[in-house]
Structures are given as C-alpha cells and as structure tokens.
Design an enzyme around this catalytic site. Structure first.
Site, PDB file in Angstrom:
ATOM      1  N   LYS A 223      40.883  69.996   2.741  1.00 33.03           N
ATOM      2  CA  LYS A 223      40.157  69.876   1.472  1.00 33.03           C
ATOM      3  C   LYS A 223      38.638  69.760   1.651  1.00 33.03           C
ATOM      4  O   LYS A 223      37.880  70.060   0.739  1.00 33.03           O
ATOM      5  CB  LYS A 223      40.663  68.675   0.674  1.00 33.03           C
ATOM      6  CG  LYS A 223      42.091  68.790   0.182  1.00 33.03           C
ATOM      7  CD  LYS A 223      42.164  69.520  -1.116  1.00 33.03           C
ATOM      8  CE  LYS A 223      43.464  69.414  -1.889  1.00 33.03           C
ATOM      9  NZ  LYS A 223      44.696  69.152  -1.201  1.00 33.03           N
TER      10      LYS A 223
ATOM     11  N   SER B  80      44.876  63.310  -6.178  1.00 35.81           N
ATOM     12  CA  SER B  80      45.848  62.385  -5.605  1.00 35.81           C
ATOM     13  C   SER B  80      45.374  61.895  -4.248  1.00 35.81           C
ATOM     14  O   SER B  80      46.053  61.139  -3.595  1.00 35.81           O
ATOM     15  CB  SER B  80      47.194  63.065  -5.477  1.00 35.81           C
ATOM     16  OG  SER B  80      47.081  64.137  -4.576  1.00 35.81           O
TER      17      SER B  80
ATOM     18  N   GLU C 232      56.586  74.873  -1.159  1.00 38.31           N
ATOM     19  CA  GLU C 232      56.485  73.730  -2.067  1.00 38.31           C
ATOM     20  C   GLU C 232      57.583  72.722  -1.785  1.00 38.31           C
ATOM     21  O   GLU C 232      58.643  73.081  -1.268  1.00 38.31           O
ATOM     22  CB  GLU C 232      56.754  74.206  -3.501  1.00 38.31           C
ATOM     23  CG  GLU C 232      55.634  74.891  -4.164  1.00 38.31           C
ATOM     24  CD  GLU C 232      56.047  75.307  -5.564  1.00 38.31           C
ATOM     25  OE1 GLU C 232      55.254  75.073  -6.470  1.00 38.31           O
ATOM     26  OE2 GLU C 232      57.142  75.866  -5.740  1.00 38.31           O
TER      27      GLU C 232
ATOM     28  N   GLY D  30      59.502  69.986  -6.796  1.00 37.64           N
ATOM     29  CA  GLY D  30      58.417  70.469  -7.654  1.00 37.64           C
ATOM     30  C   GLY D  30      58.169  71.943  -7.414  1.00 37.64           C
ATOM     31  O   GLY D  30      57.104  72.336  -6.949  1.00 37.64           O
TER      32      GLY D  30
ATOM     33  N   ASP E  60      57.470  74.479  -9.254  1.00 37.89           N
ATOM     34  CA  ASP E  60      56.840  75.222 -10.354  1.00 37.89           C
ATOM     35  C   ASP E  60      56.190  76.518  -9.866  1.00 37.89           C
ATOM     36  O   ASP E  60      56.186  77.524 -10.569  1.00 37.89           O
ATOM     37  CB  ASP E  60      55.788  74.358 -11.052  1.00 37.89           C
ATOM     38  CG  ASP E  60      54.695  73.946 -10.108  1.00 37.89           C
ATOM     39  OD1 ASP E  60      54.966  73.091  -9.238  1.00 37.89           O
ATOM     40  OD2 ASP E  60      53.578  74.487 -10.188  1.00 37.89           O
TER      41      ASP E  60
ATOM     42  N   SER F  69      48.429  71.229   7.011  1.00 41.27           N
ATOM     43  CA  SER F  69      47.312  71.046   6.088  1.00 41.27           C
ATOM     44  C   SER F  69      46.589  69.709   6.138  1.00 41.27           C
ATOM     45  O   SER F  69      45.439  69.624   5.729  1.00 41.27           O
ATOM     46  CB  SER F  69      47.778  71.334   4.658  1.00 41.27           C
ATOM     47  OG  SER F  69      48.924  70.572   4.349  1.00 41.27           O
TER      48      SER F  69
HETATM   49  C1  PLP Z   1      45.952  69.391  -1.434  1.00 43.95           C
HETATM   50  C2  PLP Z   1      46.873  69.517  -0.306  1.00 43.95           C
HETATM   51  C3  PLP Z   1      47.834  70.541  -0.254  1.00 43.95           C
HETATM   52  C4  PLP Z   1      48.016  71.539  -1.383  1.00 43.95           C
HETATM   53  O1  PLP Z   1      46.853  72.281  -1.596  1.00 43.95           O
HETATM   54  P1  PLP Z   1      46.625  73.110  -2.945  1.00 43.95           P
HETATM   55  O2  PLP Z   1      45.332  73.764  -2.780  1.00 43.95           O
HETATM   56  O3  PLP Z   1      46.655  72.127  -4.082  1.00 43.95           O
HETATM   57  O4  PLP Z   1      47.790  74.038  -3.064  1.00 43.95           O
HETATM   58  C5  PLP Z   1      48.612  70.654   0.874  1.00 43.95           C
HETATM   59  N1  PLP Z   1      48.498  69.779   1.897  1.00 43.95           N
HETATM   60  C6  PLP Z   1      47.607  68.778   1.881  1.00 43.95           C
HETATM   61  C7  PLP Z   1      47.541  67.862   3.043  1.00 43.95           C
HETATM   62  C8  PLP Z   1      46.762  68.608   0.786  1.00 43.95           C
HETATM   63  O5  PLP Z   1      45.881  67.612   0.770  1.00 43.95           O
END
Ligand code: PLP
Length: 322
Positions: free
Chosen positions: A56, A81, A207, A211, A213, A307
């Site tokens: 992020k 979140s 996903e 959830g 969606d 991620s």
């Molecule tokens: C935000 C986040 C996601 C999902 O990312 P999006 O851009 O909302 O699809 C996945 N993994 C982690 C660790 C995140 O912080």
C-alpha cells in the site's frame, strides 16, 4: 455503470519513477520445498518487506506526490482497515502533509498504533454499522482535506502496479500470476503491468471465500455489493470493487478465485515454518489459491504477490495454534 477513463501502463511507469528511492524494491523469494509440492517454479514478490509492511505504500506515496502545494498544506484524509492508512500516514509524514485517518474500531492494534506512530490523527468507527466512505467524505468537505480512497483511484492503482512491474523485470515473463484481491487496486495495477510486460501470463485475483463479490462481479459483468464479509483476511474485507478497478479487472484479468480461512492459516504456517516469513492472512491468498490448483501449474513459472506482513504477533499465534 459509468466507465471512467482508465489509467494505462504509462501511469505505472510514471508511478515507478515517483516512488524510486523512497519505496523498497522488495525481494523475490523462492522455496525448493514449495516448488516440489506444486511441481512448478514459484516466485514470491515479498511486499511484506515493503516500507510499513505492505504494498500500500506504493500507491499512497504516488498519490500524495501528485498533490498541489495547496493540497499538501490542507492535508489528506483516508479511510482504511489498516494498511492503506499506514501507507498514507507514512507517505504524508515523508512529504510533510497533515493526515486524518478513519479506521474501524476493531482494526488490529498493531495497525492502529503504527498509524498513530506516523503522526496521523485517527478517527474510529464501527465497521458493521457505519459507512466509512461517508465519514471520510464529510471530513474532506468540512476541513478542505483531499480524500484518497484505498483502491478506486488512478494514482493508487498505478502505484500498486509497480510491484508486478518489478517482479517481471526481475524474473521475466511468467505463465501464471496470483494476486490478492480486496477492492482491486493491487489487482488492477498488476493487470496493467502484466498486459504490458507478460501479455500471455494467466492472471488471477484471489479473494476470501466469505467475500467473493469480485468473483460475482467478474462473472456477471456488474459490480456486486455485499455486506462486510467475516474473514480473517482483514485486508480484503471490502464490500465491492471500484469503477476504475473493475473496468481494468474485467478487461485484463483471466479469472477470480477464492480461498477459505483454513487455507489461509495453512499458508501462514508454511511461510513461517519453511520460508521464515511473517505473512498476514490477506497476504496468503495467492499461495492458497496456487495450492488449490496445483495440477494446472505443473512445469510452469508461477508468480505470487505476497501482499503484506502486518499481523499482531498474538493474533498470528492464535490463528496458527491449532
Ligand atoms: C489492501 C490489501 C490487499 C487488497 O488490496 P486491494 O487493492 O484492496 O485489492 C491485499 N493484501 C494486503 C496485505 C492489503 O493490505
């Protein structure tokens, strides 16, 4: 649906130059054990080692870098979140922008503490009864702040696409790429990089099963809204995709898969015990899905975007205790 003008790979390249030298170029890790289990060559892009512990930071820093002097002075507001909040708070601290973050009351303690630690003002709300977007928008209007949403923004998704750009630059083209999916900023940015750098690669969003969606939206062609899903993948507890993210996902992604909470826990255990990495539940979506379809991956070159790694140690221990 209103289809906005969608960002392109040129926007990902521009983002890459804005974040260069500020964001980490994260490592790509492999595991022989896993390669044997799956029968493929698997490359993990380790965004758990990114600044603030998740990808992020990329989108957030890219978005704030584009603020005008007036926007920088008035400040930024974000609702999140957790990881988006931290990404915005850290970027704002680096760039000297005052920050207000709207966070759910039950966000992981480590994420709240880290956000405050970066100097942000935290406003909390009940994620099951209140609308965070409305709260964020009201704050933006009342105080003249610029609202930066967590995923549905061209600068956010273009920044997120830089992780996959680095992955392809480092390992070359891949046959498959598995990407965690919440609101779709990471997946849509990844899609721009994938179609530019490895056009033949099969690209999957993943996903939490509770959830799905995004899967419903992808298959029906309309953005489907759901209630906040109950899953341990707190980074993917989103209720719907965005107009930008869905536009790109629908055009450039091959399919959306799901993983159960139990599968995420197994993946967390694997990363910790075999690869010595602390990965948050949402960060495990890609590996969980790859393990689910390992028969299709035999002999292939497979990428997985890991991620993020932000999980309280107590929570990690509780989840992995059984
Ligand atoms: C935000 C986040 C996601 C999902 O990312 P999006 O851009 O909302 O699809 C996945 N993994 C982690 C660790 C995140 O912080």
């Amino acid at each position: 649906m209103n289809t906005p003008e969608l960002p392109t790979y040129a926007d990902v390249e521009a983002a890459a130059s804005r974040i260069a030298g500020v964001a980490h170029r994260t490592p790509v890790q492999t595991s022989r054990t896993l390669n044997e289990i799956i029968g493929a060559e698997v490359f993990f892009k380790c965004e758990n080692f990114q600044r603030m512990g998740a990808f992020k930071f990329r989108g957030a820093f890219n978005a704030l870098s584009k603020f005008s002097p007036a926007q920088r002075e008035a400040g930024v507001v974000a609702f999140s979140s957790g990881n988006h909040a931290q990404g915005i708070a850290l970027s704002a601290k680096i760039l000297g922008v005052p920050t207000t973050i709207v966070m759910p009351h039950d966000a992981p303690a480590s994420k709240v503490a880290a956000t405050k630690g970066y100097g942000a003002t935290v406003v909390s709300f009940d994620r099951y009864t209140e609308d965070r977007e409305a709260i964020g928008r009201r704050l933006a209007e009342e105080k003249g702040l610029t609202l930066i949403p967590p995923y549905d923004h061209p600068d956010i998704l273009s920044g997120q696409g830089t992780a996959a750009k680095e992955l392809f630059e480092e390992v070359g083209a891949l046959d498959y790429l598995f990407v965690p999916l919440g609101g779709g900023g990471l997946l849509s940015g990844t899609a721009l990089s994938t179609r530019a750098l490895a056009p033949q690669c099969v690209l999957y969003g993943v996903e939490p099963e509770a959830g799905n969606d995004g899967q419903q939206s992808f298959r029906s062609g309309e953005i489907v809204h759901i209630d906040t899903p109950k899953t341990i993948a707190d980074g993917a507890q989103t209720q719907h995709l965005g107009n930008y993210t869905f536009g790109i996902i629908r055009r450039d992604v091959d399919d959306i898969l799901t993983a159960t909470d139990a599968e995420l826990v197994s993946a967390m255990k694997f990363f910790a015990s075999r690869m010595k990495m602390l990965v948050e539940p949402t960060g495990c979506l890609g590996l969980a899905a790859a393990l689910n379809r390992k028969d299709a991956l035999t002999g292939k070159r497979v990428g997985v975007i890991l991620s993020g790694g932000n999980v309280d140690l107590e929570r990690f221990c509780a989840l992995t205790a059984e």
